[in-house]
Motif scaffolding. Structure first.
Motif, PDB file in Angstrom:
ATOM      1  N   ASP A  81     115.905 -33.154  16.455  1.00  0.00           N
ATOM      2  CA  ASP A  81     114.509 -33.655  16.520  1.00  0.00           C
ATOM      3  C   ASP A  81     113.601 -32.516  16.490  1.00  0.00           C
ATOM      4  OD1 ASP A  81     115.393 -36.084  17.257  1.00  0.00           O
ATOM      5  OD2 ASP A  81     114.834 -35.897  19.506  1.00  0.00           O
ATOM      6  N   ILE A  82     113.734 -31.289  16.807  1.00  0.00           N
ATOM      7  CA  ILE A  82     112.902 -30.068  16.814  1.00  0.00           C
ATOM      8  C   ILE A  82     113.083 -29.769  15.117  1.00  0.00           C
ATOM      9  CG2 ILE A  82     112.825 -27.523  16.848  1.00  0.00           C
ATOM     10  CD1 ILE A  82     114.362 -28.088  19.557  1.00  0.00           C
ATOM     11  N   ILE A  83     114.165 -29.611  14.552  1.00  0.00           N
ATOM     12  CA  ILE A  83     114.113 -29.510  12.944  1.00  0.00           C
ATOM     13  C   ILE A  83     113.418 -30.744  12.078  1.00  0.00           C
ATOM     14  CG2 ILE A  83     115.696 -29.276  10.937  1.00  0.00           C
ATOM     15  CD1 ILE A  83     115.479 -26.863  12.957  1.00  0.00           C
ATOM     16  N   LYS A  84     113.539 -31.834  12.575  1.00  0.00           N
ATOM     17  CA  LYS A  84     112.811 -32.715  12.106  1.00  0.00           C
ATOM     18  C   LYS A  84     111.285 -32.866  12.070  1.00  0.00           C
ATOM     19  CE  LYS A  84     114.551 -37.263  11.704  1.00  0.00           C
ATOM     20  NZ  LYS A  84     114.941 -38.590  12.236  1.00  0.00           N
ATOM     21  N   ASP A  85     110.986 -32.182  13.008  1.00  0.00           N
ATOM     22  CA  ASP A  85     109.524 -32.305  13.344  1.00  0.00           C
ATOM     23  C   ASP A  85     108.737 -31.111  12.567  1.00  0.00           C
ATOM     24  OD1 ASP A  85     109.605 -34.360  15.190  1.00  0.00           O
ATOM     25  OD2 ASP A  85     109.650 -33.288  17.285  1.00  0.00           O
ATOM     26  N   VAL A  86     109.618 -29.986  12.762  1.00  0.00           N
ATOM     27  CA  VAL A  86     108.709 -28.948  11.918  1.00  0.00           C
ATOM     28  C   VAL A  86     108.843 -29.010  10.423  1.00  0.00           C
ATOM     29  CG1 VAL A  86     111.080 -27.516  11.556  1.00  0.00           C
ATOM     30  CG2 VAL A  86     108.912 -26.455  11.720  1.00  0.00           C
ATOM     31  N   ALA A  87     109.897 -29.632   9.971  1.00  0.00           N
ATOM     32  CA  ALA A  87     110.163 -30.039   8.607  1.00  0.00           C
ATOM     33  C   ALA A  87     109.135 -31.074   8.129  1.00  0.00           C
ATOM     34  CB  ALA A  87     111.595 -30.732   8.243  1.00  0.00           C
ATOM     35  N   ALA A  88     108.810 -32.224   9.002  1.00  0.00           N
ATOM     36  CA  ALA A  88     107.645 -33.034   8.818  1.00  0.00           C
ATOM     37  C   ALA A  88     106.307 -32.183   8.630  1.00  0.00           C
ATOM     38  CB  ALA A  88     107.576 -34.256   9.555  1.00  0.00           C
ATOM     39  N   ALA A  89     106.174 -31.415   9.514  1.00  0.00           N
ATOM     40  CA  ALA A  89     104.862 -30.599   9.755  1.00  0.00           C
ATOM     41  C   ALA A  89     104.628 -29.694   8.903  1.00  0.00           C
ATOM     42  CB  ALA A  89     104.699 -29.915  11.064  1.00  0.00           C
ATOM     43  N   THR A  90     105.331 -29.063   8.031  1.00  0.00           N
ATOM     44  CA  THR A  90     105.332 -28.249   7.142  1.00  0.00           C
ATOM     45  C   THR A  90     105.885 -28.865   5.788  1.00  0.00           C
ATOM     46  OG1 THR A  90     107.557 -27.208   7.512  1.00  0.00           O
ATOM     47  CG2 THR A  90     105.694 -26.264   8.674  1.00  0.00           C
ATOM     48  N   ASN A  91     106.240 -30.008   5.589  1.00  0.00           N
ATOM     49  CA  ASN A  91     106.566 -30.660   4.592  1.00  0.00           C
ATOM     50  C   ASN A  91     107.769 -29.855   3.602  1.00  0.00           C
ATOM     51  OD1 ASN A  91     106.608 -32.744   2.396  1.00  0.00           O
ATOM     52  ND2 ASN A  91     105.159 -31.360   0.981  1.00  0.00           N
ATOM     53  N   GLN A  92     108.870 -29.583   4.546  1.00  0.00           N
ATOM     54  CA  GLN A  92     110.043 -28.665   4.133  1.00  0.00           C
ATOM     55  C   GLN A  92     111.141 -29.679   4.063  1.00  0.00           C
ATOM     56  OE1 GLN A  92     109.604 -25.624   2.646  1.00  0.00           O
ATOM     57  NE2 GLN A  92     107.513 -25.859   3.200  1.00  0.00           N
ATOM     58  N   PRO A  93     112.302 -29.576   3.204  1.00  0.00           N
ATOM     59  CA  PRO A  93     113.459 -30.137   3.353  1.00  0.00           C
ATOM     60  C   PRO A  93     114.091 -29.813   4.491  1.00  0.00           C
ATOM     61  CG  PRO A  93     113.700 -28.355   1.649  1.00  0.00           C
ATOM     62  CD  PRO A  93     112.346 -28.153   2.167  1.00  0.00           C
ATOM     63  N   TYR A  94     115.187 -30.725   5.002  1.00  0.00           N
ATOM     64  CA  TYR A  94     115.875 -30.436   6.076  1.00  0.00           C
ATOM     65  C   TYR A  94     117.286 -31.197   6.044  1.00  0.00           C
ATOM     66  CZ  TYR A  94     114.537 -35.170   7.635  1.00  0.00           C
ATOM     67  OH  TYR A  94     114.004 -36.503   7.657  1.00  0.00           O
ATOM     68  N   VAL A  95     118.018 -30.909   7.025  1.00  0.00           N
ATOM     69  CA  VAL A  95     119.439 -31.410   7.176  1.00  0.00           C
ATOM     70  C   VAL A  95     119.733 -31.609   8.589  1.00  0.00           C
ATOM     71  CG1 VAL A  95     121.821 -31.536   6.665  1.00  0.00           C
ATOM     72  CG2 VAL A  95     120.310 -30.775   5.053  1.00  0.00           C
ATOM     73  N   VAL A  96     119.549 -32.639   9.199  1.00  0.00           N
ATOM     74  CA  VAL A  96     120.015 -32.692  10.831  1.00  0.00           C
ATOM     75  C   VAL A  96     121.221 -33.645  11.010  1.00  0.00           C
ATOM     76  CG1 VAL A  96     117.591 -32.377  11.297  1.00  0.00           C
ATOM     77  CG2 VAL A  96     118.331 -34.594  10.920  1.00  0.00           C
ATOM     78  N   GLU A  97     121.880 -34.393   9.884  1.00  0.00           N
ATOM     79  CA  GLU A  97     123.072 -35.066  10.102  1.00  0.00           C
ATOM     80  C   GLU A  97     124.086 -34.263   9.460  1.00  0.00           C
ATOM     81  OE1 GLU A  97     123.008 -37.625  11.840  1.00  0.00           O
ATOM     82  OE2 GLU A  97     120.763 -38.068  11.931  1.00  0.00           O
ATOM     83  N   ARG A  98     125.249 -34.717   9.316  1.00  0.00           N
ATOM     84  CA  ARG A  98     126.281 -33.747   9.113  1.00  0.00           C
ATOM     85  C   ARG A  98     125.980 -33.299   7.850  1.00  0.00           C
ATOM     86  NH1 ARG A  98     131.115 -34.933   5.978  1.00  0.00           N
ATOM     87  NH2 ARG A  98     130.314 -37.061   5.519  1.00  0.00           N
ATOM     88  N   TRP A  99     126.560 -32.044   7.536  1.00  0.00           N
ATOM     89  CA  TRP A  99     126.218 -31.367   6.256  1.00  0.00           C
ATOM     90  C   TRP A  99     127.348 -31.759   5.289  1.00  0.00           C
ATOM     91  CZ3 TRP A  99     122.659 -27.712   4.297  1.00  0.00           C
ATOM     92  CH2 TRP A  99     123.155 -27.218   3.137  1.00  0.00           C
ATOM     93  N   LEU A 100     127.058 -32.118   4.093  1.00  0.00           N
ATOM     94  CA  LEU A 100     128.002 -32.713   3.169  1.00  0.00           C
ATOM     95  C   LEU A 100     128.351 -31.321   2.247  1.00  0.00           C
ATOM     96  CD1 LEU A 100     126.293 -36.308   2.306  1.00  0.00           C
ATOM     97  CD2 LEU A 100     128.245 -35.653   3.707  1.00  0.00           C
ATOM     98  N   GLY A 101     129.601 -31.401   2.115  1.00  0.00           N
ATOM     99  CA  GLY A 101     130.073 -30.355   1.135  1.00  0.00           C
ATOM    100  C   GLY A 101     129.163 -30.335  -0.341  1.00  0.00           C
ATOM    101  N   GLY A 102     128.452 -29.281  -0.695  1.00  0.00           N
ATOM    102  CA  GLY A 102     128.087 -29.314  -1.952  1.00  0.00           C
ATOM    103  C   GLY A 102     126.688 -29.531  -2.172  1.00  0.00           C
ATOM    104  N   MET A 103     125.984 -29.780  -0.873  1.00  0.00           N
ATOM    105  CA  MET A 103     124.552 -30.025  -0.821  1.00  0.00           C
ATOM    106  C   MET A 103     123.571 -28.906  -1.422  1.00  0.00           C
ATOM    107  SD  MET A 103     123.514 -31.649   2.974  1.00  0.00           S
ATOM    108  CE  MET A 103     123.346 -33.672   3.279  1.00  0.00           C
ATOM    109  N   LEU A 104     124.056 -27.797  -1.481  1.00  0.00           N
ATOM    110  CA  LEU A 104     123.487 -26.654  -2.152  1.00  0.00           C
ATOM    111  C   LEU A 104     124.365 -26.330  -3.406  1.00  0.00           C
ATOM    112  CD1 LEU A 104     122.355 -24.241   0.508  1.00  0.00           C
ATOM    113  CD2 LEU A 104     120.833 -25.446  -0.939  1.00  0.00           C
TER     114      LEU A 104
END
Length: 244
Positions: free
Chosen positions: A80-103
């Motif tokens: 929740d903390i990460i989702k809130d800060v990402a929304a507030a600053t308009n930044q990308p985020y991952v809070v569910e499972r990290w899928l291999g190859g996301m980067l």
């Protein structure tokens, strides 16, 4: 120098100094450990302040350059903390499972995100409703919802973010590995059970306490906002040719 000074008293109040059991420590964290108490290590908060201030300078500079910071926090305490800060600053985020190859596998990720955006556009314009029955449209909506659950946070991420911020590098080790493979700078909380040598801007800190995570993330948010303000002022400033 960072725009905001870090308050060591706030770190203390948030429990940022509480490390893991001494049996679970990582030897490379030795320089950041103050003492032992009740079978657990205590983090040296003077070093936390210094490391966090260095990280804030970097984050502010990154934001001022118009680059994105990818927030990663799939652990329950951080989501929740990460989702809130990402929304507030308009930044990308991952809070569910990290899928291999996301980067590292952007071609595949870009294809999935393009498919998601196309579905959303067709749903919004009514193309799906015009072509399919209600049950089929409902299934498309369920597919959109499921894909947003997985990819929603990185739907508008640039091909290569300027930095990755991670709340727990042992829990989200795959995100760390992919960022390192691409040479993307990593800013992260590093508890006494983790290896700080893997991180460009390692912040020695309790990575389990919600208050500690929230406090550090709040500082990161302030740095991003300061960087964005710098970028906006620079954009508004008339060039030498315009002034003539």
């Amino acid at each position: 120098m960072a725009t905001v000074d870090v308050d060591i008293k706030k770190l203390l109040e948030a429990g940022a100094h509480f490390g893991h059991k001494t049996s679970r420590w990582h030897p490379k964290m030795a320089p950041y450990i103050h003492s032992k108490r009740g079978g657990s290590h205590v983090i040296d908060l003077t070093q936390t302040v210094s490391a966090l201030e260095d990280a804030l300078v970097f984050v502010e500079k990154t934001a001022a350059e118009g680059k994105q910071i990818l927030f990663v926090g799939t652990k329950r305490q951080a989501q929740d903390i990460i989702k809130d800060v990402a929304a507030a600053t308009n930044q990308p985020y991952v809070v569910e499972r990290w899928l291999g190859g996301m980067l590292t596998n952007r071609n595949t990720m870009s294809g999935r995100i393009k498919y998601l955006k196309d579905l959303e556009a067709k749903m919004e314009t009514g193309q799906l409703a015009a072509k399919y029955n209600k049950l089929e449209v409902q299934r498309f909506q369920e597919e959109i919802d499921e894909m947003n659950h997985i990819y929603g946070g990185i739907k508008n991420m640039a091909a290569r973010p300027g930095a990755v911020f991670v709340t727990d590098i042992t829990h989200d080790v795959n995100a760390v590995r992919e960022a390192r493979k691409l040479g993307i700078p990593i800013v992260a909380l590093v508890d006494t059970n983790a290896d700080p040598s893997q991180i460009d801007y390692a912040i020695p800190c309790n990575d389990d306490a919600i208050k500690a995570i929230k406090l550090v993330v709040d500082y990161i948010q302030t740095a991003i906002e300061a960087g964005k303000n710098q970028a906006a002022k620079k954009a508004d400033k008339p060039s030498a040719k315009e002034e003539k």
